[in-house]
Design a protein around this motif. Structure first.
Motif, PDB file in Angstrom:
ATOM      1  N   ILE A 121     136.661   9.454 -27.906  1.00  0.00           N
ATOM      2  CA  ILE A 121     135.829   9.423 -29.111  1.00  0.00           C
ATOM      3  C   ILE A 121     134.369   9.479 -28.681  1.00  0.00           C
ATOM      4  O   ILE A 121     133.954   8.786 -27.752  1.00  0.00           O
ATOM      5  CB  ILE A 121     136.059   8.139 -29.930  1.00  0.00           C
ATOM      6  N   MET A 122     133.598  10.304 -29.352  1.00  0.00           N
ATOM      7  CA  MET A 122     132.159  10.280 -29.133  1.00  0.00           C
ATOM      8  C   MET A 122     131.470  10.321 -30.484  1.00  0.00           C
ATOM      9  O   MET A 122     131.923  10.981 -31.413  1.00  0.00           O
ATOM     10  CB  MET A 122     131.701  11.454 -28.259  1.00  0.00           C
ATOM     11  N   TRP A 123     130.407   9.562 -30.591  1.00  0.00           N
ATOM     12  CA  TRP A 123     129.618   9.606 -31.815  1.00  0.00           C
ATOM     13  C   TRP A 123     128.148   9.561 -31.462  1.00  0.00           C
ATOM     14  O   TRP A 123     127.750   9.231 -30.352  1.00  0.00           O
ATOM     15  CB  TRP A 123     129.989   8.479 -32.771  1.00  0.00           C
ATOM     16  N   GLY A 124     127.332   9.891 -32.438  1.00  0.00           N
ATOM     17  CA  GLY A 124     125.891   9.861 -32.249  1.00  0.00           C
ATOM     18  C   GLY A 124     125.246   9.086 -33.378  1.00  0.00           C
ATOM     19  O   GLY A 124     125.821   8.141 -33.925  1.00  0.00           O
ATOM     20  N   LEU A 125     124.055   9.520 -33.776  1.00  0.00           N
ATOM     21  CA  LEU A 125     123.297   8.789 -34.784  1.00  0.00           C
ATOM     22  C   LEU A 125     123.934   8.833 -36.162  1.00  0.00           C
ATOM     23  O   LEU A 125     123.525   8.097 -37.057  1.00  0.00           O
ATOM     24  CB  LEU A 125     121.871   9.344 -34.859  1.00  0.00           C
ATOM     25  N   ALA A 126     124.922   9.699 -36.353  1.00  0.00           N
ATOM     26  CA  ALA A 126     125.615   9.714 -37.638  1.00  0.00           C
ATOM     27  C   ALA A 126     126.265   8.368 -37.924  1.00  0.00           C
ATOM     28  O   ALA A 126     126.412   7.971 -39.085  1.00  0.00           O
ATOM     29  CB  ALA A 126     126.659  10.824 -37.668  1.00  0.00           C
ATOM     30  N   ILE A 127     126.681   7.657 -36.882  1.00  0.00           N
ATOM     31  CA  ILE A 127     127.233   6.310 -37.059  1.00  0.00           C
ATOM     32  C   ILE A 127     126.100   5.302 -37.162  1.00  0.00           C
ATOM     33  O   ILE A 127     126.097   4.414 -38.020  1.00  0.00           O
ATOM     34  CB  ILE A 127     128.171   5.942 -35.899  1.00  0.00           C
ATOM     35  N   ASP A 128     125.108   5.406 -36.297  1.00  0.00           N
ATOM     36  CA  ASP A 128     124.029   4.420 -36.253  1.00  0.00           C
ATOM     37  C   ASP A 128     123.199   4.409 -37.530  1.00  0.00           C
ATOM     38  O   ASP A 128     122.702   3.357 -37.941  1.00  0.00           O
ATOM     39  CB  ASP A 128     123.108   4.696 -35.060  1.00  0.00           C
ATOM     40  N   THR A 129     123.011   5.588 -38.125  1.00  0.00           N
ATOM     41  CA  THR A 129     122.099   5.681 -39.260  1.00  0.00           C
ATOM     42  C   THR A 129     122.846   5.627 -40.588  1.00  0.00           C
ATOM     43  O   THR A 129     122.636   6.437 -41.484  1.00  0.00           O
ATOM     44  CB  THR A 129     121.257   6.966 -39.173  1.00  0.00           C
ATOM     45  N   GLN A 130     123.709   4.639 -40.711  1.00  0.00           N
ATOM     46  CA  GLN A 130     124.324   4.314 -41.990  1.00  0.00           C
ATOM     47  C   GLN A 130     124.463   2.804 -42.072  1.00  0.00           C
ATOM     48  O   GLN A 130     124.554   2.108 -41.062  1.00  0.00           O
ATOM     49  CB  GLN A 130     125.672   5.009 -42.169  1.00  0.00           C
ATOM     50  N   GLN A 131     124.457   2.289 -43.267  1.00  0.00           N
ATOM     51  CA  GLN A 131     124.433   0.847 -43.468  1.00  0.00           C
ATOM     52  C   GLN A 131     125.650   0.160 -42.869  1.00  0.00           C
ATOM     53  O   GLN A 131     125.556  -0.947 -42.346  1.00  0.00           O
ATOM     54  CB  GLN A 131     124.337   0.567 -44.973  1.00  0.00           C
ATOM     55  N   ASN A 132     126.785   0.798 -42.923  1.00  0.00           N
ATOM     56  CA  ASN A 132     128.046   0.239 -42.455  1.00  0.00           C
ATOM     57  C   ASN A 132     128.352   0.675 -41.019  1.00  0.00           C
ATOM     58  O   ASN A 132     129.496   0.633 -40.581  1.00  0.00           O
ATOM     59  CB  ASN A 132     129.161   0.708 -43.403  1.00  0.00           C
ATOM     60  N   GLY A 133     127.321   1.102 -40.287  1.00  0.00           N
ATOM     61  CA  GLY A 133     127.517   1.718 -38.987  1.00  0.00           C
ATOM     62  C   GLY A 133     128.141   0.812 -37.946  1.00  0.00           C
ATOM     63  O   GLY A 133     128.973   1.252 -37.153  1.00  0.00           O
TER      64      GLY A 133
END
Length: 586
Positions: A121-133
């Protein structure tokens, strides 16, 4: 995540294509039909901001259908039974109502992930930049953990504790007197986990600048940032007005940005990458998997590298903290914390590829005490956190509706019927950088809002039209790009736009207020721990206008909505689960 465009933190996106050529299959979770998503086995085209619900539903499938690695979980994972109880009713059908992703797609993707070992699994700012991140990240890591994909070839790699990435930044805190550190704006009451680091919480910094309580700020220093352009801060007009109250502002940068033109009394010129020595140190997941040397090839004139400027300033303020006489000495000191060679050796090598050892948890390589296991209080991967309770947070992952969404603010949704997401990367720019480069600007000359053709037709909008994007916080104008890349209920606006060809003096500031999508993003809507922000999911409406001027605003006249401050951060329902409910036993 859009790794082909973003190449995040040392992970070069073309590696994904190389893996695909060798047979790797993709699951892409993205509101947009990107190039990678179009070639994925499964594309989970979710409503922006609902990643945590996807994660919980996938956990429901993997645990409910007994697809997880029992042996690994028995030895190395803490809280599996509690996690199973948490997700028992978080079925793909439950998630479909929230995320807009068909239940059968979620179920099939979860099965594929769990039955094709190893997966990663890889993630970027799409996870960080949400309230429920934070909860989305917890759910996704739990998914990898229960499948046994941690620190194995092809899985999720873990860095050694001795990695020097960021070490020096934390070591500098020792030079700050305790009484001074105690005055840090840490937001401990509202954002307890964030307060554990040696940083000030940015939301609270804004509040303090505006109220001057508990004390007034007198200076701001901008370092490799352009905050009033739509790059960093939500509600940028508030930041501009607060920073205008400072007695003195300074910046170091390669270019004259809107922030410098609008706020700064002094700017120190920074040399380009080909004009100074440096070390390329990727830190994807804090794994410094290679080191690269930057060798100065051109004379920068009066400009200096960021590090050289830091030394000049640092030696005047606190010589003890800056014992090095050159950038080369600094790099030598950092490299030698882990290796028996120095920066000159790295110059000769060009690139040093670090050795990697897998399953470090079996060999006592992840814990400072040398014991087998993971560097956590339990010594195991904690899918049920043993420390979140200390912060007043639920120890298990949960889904919380975004503060501004079709479900949490239905009345607002009637007036602003589109979910706006932002932040997609571009091949020729990085945030607000490169807009002033004519060759790059010619490739992407305008800010673009991507609209589904059916949605555009319903609003009388054609490709290339100027479109105003508006919500209760503000408005901005971008050019229409019509594409089935986004579903009918979602629009995607590019960020980081300013117009270097325009007048840079106040009030225009290179036109930074015309296409500034951050004007539509609220402050303070962060997660309970103090992390996350709603850049990926707000509500908006669109309509055709005559030009960019329709989005312009005067920051001095900005009046924020009445409801402000940390007390408003908990807007949005947390599914059926309260923060305090169902804590698992430690």
């Amino acid at each position: 995540k859009s790794p082909l465009q973003s190449n995040p933190d040392g992970f070069y996106g073309h590696a994904i294509v190389d893996l695909m050529k060798r047979g790797s299959k993709l699951i892409v979770i993205d509101p947009r039909l990107t190039w990678l998503a179009s070639r994925a086995e499964f594309h989970l085209q979710l409503r922006p901001g609902t990643d945590a619900a996807i994660g919980l539903a996938m956990l429901n499938v993997v645990l409910g259908e007994d697809l997880y690695d029992h042996d690994f979980c028995e030895k190395w994972v803490f809280g599996v039974d509690d996690l199973a109880e948490r997700v028992q009713d978080k079925t793909p059908e439950w998630a479909e109502n929230i995320t807009w992703v068909p239940a059968d797609v979620i179920r099939s993707a979860a099965r594929a992930f769990a039955t094709n070992a190893p997966s990663s699994i890889m993630w970027g700012l799409a996870i960080d930049t949400q309230q429920n991140g934070a909860q989305a990240g917890q759910a996704l890591l739990a998914l990898a953990a229960i499948c046994g994909y941690m620190d194995v070839p092809g899985g999720i790699t873990l860095s050694l504790p001795s990695s020097f990435m960021g070490r020096w930044r934390f070591e500098t805190a020792q030079f700050v007197e305790p009484e001074t550190m105690a005055k840090r704006i840490d937001a401990k009451e509202d954002h307890p986990a964030y307060a554990c680091g040696p940083f000030a919480h940015p939301d609270e910094v804004l509040t303090v600048m505006e109220t001057e309580e508990p004390y007034a700020f007198h200076m701001a220093y901008f370092y490799a940032t352009n905050p009033i352009a739509p790059t960093v801060y939500a509600e940028p007009e508030r930041w501009y007005n607060a920073l205008m109250k400072m007695d003195f502002n300074a910046a170091q940068d390669c270019f004259m940005t809107p922030t410098i033109m609008g706020l700064c009394d002094l700017v120190l010129p920074v040399s380009g990458f080909a004009e100074h020595d440096g070390v390329v140190l990727p830190h994807f997941g804090r794994n410094t998997h290679f080191l690269g040397a930057m060798n100065a090839a051109l004379d920068p004139g009066e400009a200096r590298s960021d590090l050289e400027i830091d030394m000049l300033v640092g030696k005047r303020l606190n010589p003890e903290a800056w014992p090095w006489e050159s950038a080369e000495e600094f790099f030598n000191a950092q490299i030698r914390t882990q290796y028996d060679w120095d920066f000159n050796n790295l110059r000769d090598m060009g690139v040093f590829q670090q050795n990697f050892e897998y399953r470090k948890y079996e060999k006592g390589l992840l814990r400072p005490d040398g014991e087998p296991g993971f560097n956590t209080p339990t010594g195991m991967i904690e899918v049920c956190s043993s420390i979140y309770d200390d912060f007043g947070e639920d120890e298990l992952p949960y889904f919380m509706e975004p503060a501004m969404s079709p479900n949490s603010t239905p009345d607002l949704y009637e007036e602003y019927p589109l979910v706006l997401t932002t932040g997609g990367r571009d091949f020729v720019s990085f945030h607000s950088e490169h807009r002033q480069m004519p060759t790059l600007r010619s490739i992407t000359p305008d800010p673009l809002v991507t609209i589904n053709p059916k949605t555009a037709a319903a609003h009388g909008i054609k490709a290339g039209d100027y479109v105003c994007i508006e919500n209760p916080l503000g408005k901005c104008v971008e050019r229409a790009r019509l594409s089935n890349e986004v579903p009918e209920r979602v629009i995607h606006a590019t960020h980081g736009w300013w117009y270097p060809e325009e007048d840079g003096e106040y009030p225009n500031l290179f036109g930074t207020w015309k296409s500034n999508v951050n004007k539509l993003v609220p402050m303070y809507k962060v997660g309970k721990l103090g992390y996350g922000a709603p850049y990926k999911n707000v509500l908006a409406k669109i309509y055709k206008v005559d030009g960019y001027e329709a989005g312009s605003s005067d920051p001095a006249a900005y009046e924020p909505p009445a409801s402000r401050g940390p007390e408003s951060m908990t807007v949005g329902a947390s599914s059926e689960m309260s923060y305090e409910a169902k804590h698992c036993a430690k």
